[in-house]
Every structure is written in structure tokens, then in C-alpha cells.
Design a protein around this motif. Sequence first.
Motif, PDB file in Angstrom:
ATOM      1  N   ARG A  54     -32.341 -18.748  42.870  1.00 12.92           N
ATOM      2  CA  ARG A  54     -30.905 -18.784  42.533  1.00 12.92           C
ATOM      3  C   ARG A  54     -30.702 -19.703  41.334  1.00 12.92           C
ATOM      4  NH1 ARG A  54     -28.089 -20.021  47.377  1.00 12.92           N
ATOM      5  NH2 ARG A  54     -28.072 -17.778  47.683  1.00 12.92           N
ATOM      6  N   VAL A  55     -29.952 -19.216  40.329  1.00 12.47           N
ATOM      7  CA  VAL A  55     -29.680 -19.969  39.105  1.00 12.47           C
ATOM      8  C   VAL A  55     -28.174 -20.015  38.893  1.00 12.47           C
ATOM      9  CG1 VAL A  55     -30.036 -20.100  36.618  1.00 12.47           C
ATOM     10  CG2 VAL A  55     -31.869 -19.248  38.087  1.00 12.47           C
ATOM     11  N   THR A  56     -27.659 -21.216  38.624  1.00 11.04           N
ATOM     12  CA  THR A  56     -26.241 -21.400  38.307  1.00 11.04           C
ATOM     13  C   THR A  56     -26.140 -21.955  36.890  1.00 11.04           C
ATOM     14  OG1 THR A  56     -25.724 -21.837  40.615  1.00 11.04           O
ATOM     15  CG2 THR A  56     -24.102 -22.546  38.983  1.00 11.04           C
ATOM     16  N   VAL A  57     -25.347 -21.298  36.059  1.00  4.77           N
ATOM     17  CA  VAL A  57     -25.182 -21.690  34.655  1.00  4.77           C
ATOM     18  C   VAL A  57     -23.705 -21.934  34.385  1.00  4.77           C
ATOM     19  CG1 VAL A  57     -25.463 -20.954  32.262  1.00  4.77           C
ATOM     20  CG2 VAL A  57     -27.195 -20.374  33.939  1.00  4.77           C
ATOM     21  N   THR A  58     -23.419 -23.037  33.680  1.00  8.44           N
ATOM     22  CA  THR A  58     -22.058 -23.348  33.243  1.00  8.44           C
ATOM     23  C   THR A  58     -22.048 -23.392  31.725  1.00  8.44           C
ATOM     24  OG1 THR A  58     -21.617 -24.629  35.230  1.00  8.44           O
ATOM     25  CG2 THR A  58     -20.181 -25.035  33.348  1.00  8.44           C
ATOM     26  N   ILE A  59     -21.149 -22.621  31.129  1.00  8.25           N
ATOM     27  CA  ILE A  59     -21.042 -22.552  29.673  1.00  8.25           C
ATOM     28  C   ILE A  59     -19.662 -23.030  29.267  1.00  8.25           C
ATOM     29  CG2 ILE A  59     -20.889 -20.975  27.715  1.00  8.25           C
ATOM     30  CD1 ILE A  59     -23.124 -19.392  28.852  1.00  8.25           C
ATOM     31  N   SER A  60     -19.604 -23.896  28.267  1.00 11.19           N
ATOM     32  CA  SER A  60     -18.338 -24.356  27.682  1.00 11.19           C
ATOM     33  C   SER A  60     -18.300 -23.932  26.233  1.00 11.19           C
ATOM     34  CB  SER A  60     -18.213 -25.873  27.774  1.00 11.19           C
ATOM     35  OG  SER A  60     -18.119 -26.274  29.112  1.00 11.19           O
ATOM     36  N   ARG A  61     -17.193 -23.347  25.837  1.00 10.93           N
ATOM     37  CA  ARG A  61     -17.002 -22.910  24.463  1.00 10.93           C
ATOM     38  C   ARG A  61     -15.736 -23.558  23.912  1.00 10.93           C
ATOM     39  NH1 ARG A  61     -21.521 -22.098  24.122  1.00 10.93           N
ATOM     40  NH2 ARG A  61     -22.600 -20.178  24.442  1.00 10.93           N
ATOM     41  N   PRO A  62     -15.729 -23.926  22.631  1.00  9.96           N
ATOM     42  CA  PRO A  62     -14.505 -24.493  22.043  1.00  9.96           C
ATOM     43  C   PRO A  62     -13.413 -23.431  21.945  1.00  9.96           C
ATOM     44  CG  PRO A  62     -16.183 -24.169  20.355  1.00  9.96           C
ATOM     45  CD  PRO A  62     -16.827 -23.862  21.674  1.00  9.96           C
ATOM     46  N   ALA A  63     -12.182 -23.885  22.058  1.00  9.91           N
ATOM     47  CA  ALA A  63     -11.024 -22.998  21.949  1.00  9.91           C
ATOM     48  C   ALA A  63     -10.172 -23.476  20.779  1.00  9.91           C
ATOM     49  CB  ALA A  63     -10.233 -23.005  23.242  1.00  9.91           C
ATOM     50  N   PRO A  64     -10.497 -23.055  19.551  1.00  7.42           N
ATOM     51  CA  PRO A  64      -9.847 -23.632  18.382  1.00  7.42           C
ATOM     52  C   PRO A  64      -8.331 -23.446  18.333  1.00  7.42           C
ATOM     53  CG  PRO A  64     -11.224 -21.758  17.760  1.00  7.42           C
ATOM     54  CD  PRO A  64     -11.457 -22.017  19.214  1.00  7.42           C
ATOM     55  N   MET A  65      -7.829 -22.271  18.620  1.00  7.98           N
ATOM     56  CA  MET A  65      -6.380 -22.053  18.531  1.00  7.98           C
ATOM     57  C   MET A  65      -5.627 -22.691  19.692  1.00  7.98           C
ATOM     58  SD  MET A  65      -6.073 -18.139  17.157  1.00  7.98           S
ATOM     59  CE  MET A  65      -4.391 -18.054  17.684  1.00  7.98           C
ATOM     60  N   LEU A  66      -6.281 -22.823  20.823  1.00  5.81           N
ATOM     61  CA  LEU A  66      -5.600 -23.340  22.008  1.00  5.81           C
ATOM     62  C   LEU A  66      -5.523 -24.858  22.027  1.00  5.81           C
ATOM     63  CD1 LEU A  66      -7.064 -20.901  24.638  1.00  5.81           C
ATOM     64  CD2 LEU A  66      -4.855 -20.809  23.536  1.00  5.81           C
ATOM     65  N   SER A  67      -6.164 -25.520  21.070  1.00  6.81           N
ATOM     66  CA  SER A  67      -6.072 -26.978  21.026  1.00  6.81           C
ATOM     67  C   SER A  67      -4.650 -27.428  20.717  1.00  6.81           C
ATOM     68  CB  SER A  67      -7.045 -27.546  20.007  1.00  6.81           C
ATOM     69  OG  SER A  67      -6.730 -27.068  18.710  1.00  6.81           O
ATOM     70  N   LEU A  68      -3.837 -26.540  20.174  1.00  2.00           N
ATOM     71  CA  LEU A  68      -2.432 -26.866  19.908  1.00  2.00           C
ATOM     72  C   LEU A  68      -1.653 -27.124  21.188  1.00  2.00           C
ATOM     73  CD1 LEU A  68      -1.717 -24.188  17.170  1.00  2.00           C
ATOM     74  CD2 LEU A  68      -2.093 -26.630  16.827  1.00  2.00           C
ATOM     75  N   ILE A  69      -2.076 -26.494  22.289  1.00  2.00           N
ATOM     76  CA  ILE A  69      -1.378 -26.691  23.572  1.00  2.00           C
ATOM     77  C   ILE A  69      -2.195 -27.562  24.521  1.00  2.00           C
ATOM     78  CG2 ILE A  69      -0.008 -24.594  23.415  1.00  2.00           C
ATOM     79  CD1 ILE A  69      -2.006 -23.270  25.314  1.00  2.00           C
ATOM     80  N   GLY A  70      -3.255 -28.196  24.018  1.00  2.00           N
ATOM     81  CA  GLY A  70      -4.008 -29.142  24.825  1.00  2.00           C
ATOM     82  C   GLY A  70      -5.264 -28.596  25.470  1.00  2.00           C
ATOM     83  N   VAL A  71      -5.628 -27.344  25.221  1.00  2.00           N
ATOM     84  CA  VAL A  71      -6.844 -26.765  25.790  1.00  2.00           C
ATOM     85  C   VAL A  71      -7.931 -26.848  24.723  1.00  2.00           C
ATOM     86  CG1 VAL A  71      -7.903 -24.704  26.768  1.00  2.00           C
ATOM     87  CG2 VAL A  71      -5.508 -25.204  27.233  1.00  2.00           C
ATOM     88  N   GLU A  72      -8.890 -27.755  24.922  1.00  2.00           N
ATOM     89  CA  GLU A  72      -9.942 -27.972  23.926  1.00  2.00           C
ATOM     90  C   GLU A  72     -11.132 -27.035  24.127  1.00  2.00           C
ATOM     91  OE1 GLU A  72      -9.695 -30.005  21.333  1.00  2.00           O
ATOM     92  OE2 GLU A  72      -7.702 -30.648  21.974  1.00  2.00           O
ATOM     93  N   THR A  73     -11.512 -26.796  25.407  1.00  2.00           N
ATOM     94  CA  THR A  73     -12.674 -25.955  25.694  1.00  2.00           C
ATOM     95  C   THR A  73     -12.353 -24.976  26.810  1.00  2.00           C
ATOM     96  OG1 THR A  73     -13.548 -27.538  27.293  1.00  2.00           O
ATOM     97  CG2 THR A  73     -14.349 -27.730  25.033  1.00  2.00           C
ATOM     98  N   VAL A  74     -13.130 -23.915  26.836  1.00  2.00           N
ATOM     99  CA  VAL A  74     -13.063 -22.917  27.904  1.00  2.00           C
ATOM    100  C   VAL A  74     -14.396 -22.975  28.625  1.00  2.00           C
ATOM    101  CG1 VAL A  74     -12.874 -20.469  28.403  1.00  2.00           C
ATOM    102  CG2 VAL A  74     -11.495 -21.467  26.595  1.00  2.00           C
ATOM    103  N   THR A  75     -14.373 -23.134  29.934  1.00  2.00           N
ATOM    104  CA  THR A  75     -15.593 -23.283  30.722  1.00  2.00           C
ATOM    105  C   THR A  75     -15.695 -22.152  31.737  1.00  2.00           C
ATOM    106  OG1 THR A  75     -15.430 -25.669  30.483  1.00  2.00           O
ATOM    107  CG2 THR A  75     -16.875 -24.854  32.214  1.00  2.00           C
ATOM    108  N   ALA A  76     -16.899 -21.617  31.877  1.00  2.00           N
ATOM    109  CA  ALA A  76     -17.158 -20.572  32.862  1.00  2.00           C
ATOM    110  C   ALA A  76     -18.471 -20.870  33.572  1.00  2.00           C
ATOM    111  CB  ALA A  76     -17.219 -19.205  32.197  1.00  2.00           C
ATOM    112  N   THR A  77     -18.495 -20.682  34.889  1.00  3.60           N
ATOM    113  CA  THR A  77     -19.697 -20.913  35.700  1.00  3.60           C
ATOM    114  C   THR A  77     -20.037 -19.622  36.431  1.00  3.60           C
ATOM    115  OG1 THR A  77     -19.114 -23.224  36.011  1.00  3.60           O
ATOM    116  CG2 THR A  77     -20.692 -22.287  37.554  1.00  3.60           C
ATOM    117  N   ARG A  78     -21.302 -19.226  36.358  1.00  2.00           N
ATOM    118  CA  ARG A  78     -21.770 -18.028  37.058  1.00  2.00           C
ATOM    119  C   ARG A  78     -23.082 -18.343  37.760  1.00  2.00           C
ATOM    120  NH1 ARG A  78     -17.379 -17.060  35.902  1.00  2.00           N
ATOM    121  NH2 ARG A  78     -16.488 -15.222  34.918  1.00  2.00           N
TER     122      ARG A  78
END
Length: 177
Positions: A137-161
Motif C-alpha cells: 500500500r502506497v499513500t502519496v500527497t501532492i501539493s501544487r501552487p495555486a497562483p490565481m487563488l492566492s488573491l483569496i488566500g489559497v496558496e496551494t492545492v493539496t491532494a492525497t491518494r
Amino acid sequence: MRVRSMAPPGAAETIPKPSTPWWRRLSVRGAAMFRPRAAAGVDRGQVTVFVVLLAVGALMVTSLVYFQGLKLRAGREAGNVAEEAARAGAGQLNRAQVYRTGVKSIDPEAAVRQARAYLAGAGQRGTVTTVGARRVRVTVTISRPAPMLSLIGVETVTATRTATADLVTGVDSGDGQ
């Protein structure tokens, strides 16, 4: 045949000229609704407020669609990396045990090492565990920058699978034999 007048007797009858446009034949109150508001001097900026609210709403919907697209893309990438790492780990057969007893199982240390090597090669981090003698079993978490959403306070988007792969041996011909 003569048309009778509806005016009271003795009153001057005013019949508009045929060349007068129909909106000029209305009352003064009715004619005002056909004049532009700026010409009437009553421009209160109601359309401006509506356009601003509509633009803000459209921007919010666009941002939501963009955010969900980033989230889906990150999730798909995390799932793909987790599945491939789990497959790489599940392919590590414990050959010594197979030769000695005939029982097919994975080599836990080699499986974890191979899955981590795949994660490192993909440039990702994750957790790798063996579940039983035939599963990784492998669990991976990826975070990507959210350039346009930094205007509303969201710096990164994170997903775990999480993905699980089983050791499969032999060839199945598909005809039930």
C-alpha cells in the motif's frame, strides 16, 4: 359618412397630426419612459451596481472552476504515482521462500525499497507499507501552487491518494483452466 366627435360640446378638439410619432401622442408621464434616463436627469447608477455584482459573481464562479480543476489534476497525479509505486513494490517476489516452500509472497524489505525508489524517481514523497504477504500500500500527497487563488488566500492545492497492489503470479488463459 361623418365621424362623431367624442369631445364635449364647445371644447376644442385636438387631433394629433399623422406624422407625429406614437410615443409623442402619449401623456407626459408615458413619454418620459421612452427618454433615456440621463436625458431625464435621474441617473442613479443602478445598472452600474448590477454590472459590478454580476462581474464579482462571474469571477467567483470562474475561480471555483479553476480551483476544482487544479484539485482534480493534483489528485489524478497523486493517484497515478501511488499506483505505479505500489505496482513496483508488489513485483518484488521473495524468491528464497518460493524456492524453499513453493509459497509465493513478496519480499517486504525489497518491496518497500522499490516503491520508495519509484517515488524518489517521480520526485514525490509518500508512505509505503506492506499489508500481509502479498500486498503493498502506497499513500502519496501532492501539493501544487495555486497562483490565481492566492488573491483569496489559497496558496496551494493539496491532494492525497492511496493505492494498493497485490502480488499476482502465473498466467490466466481466461478459459477457466
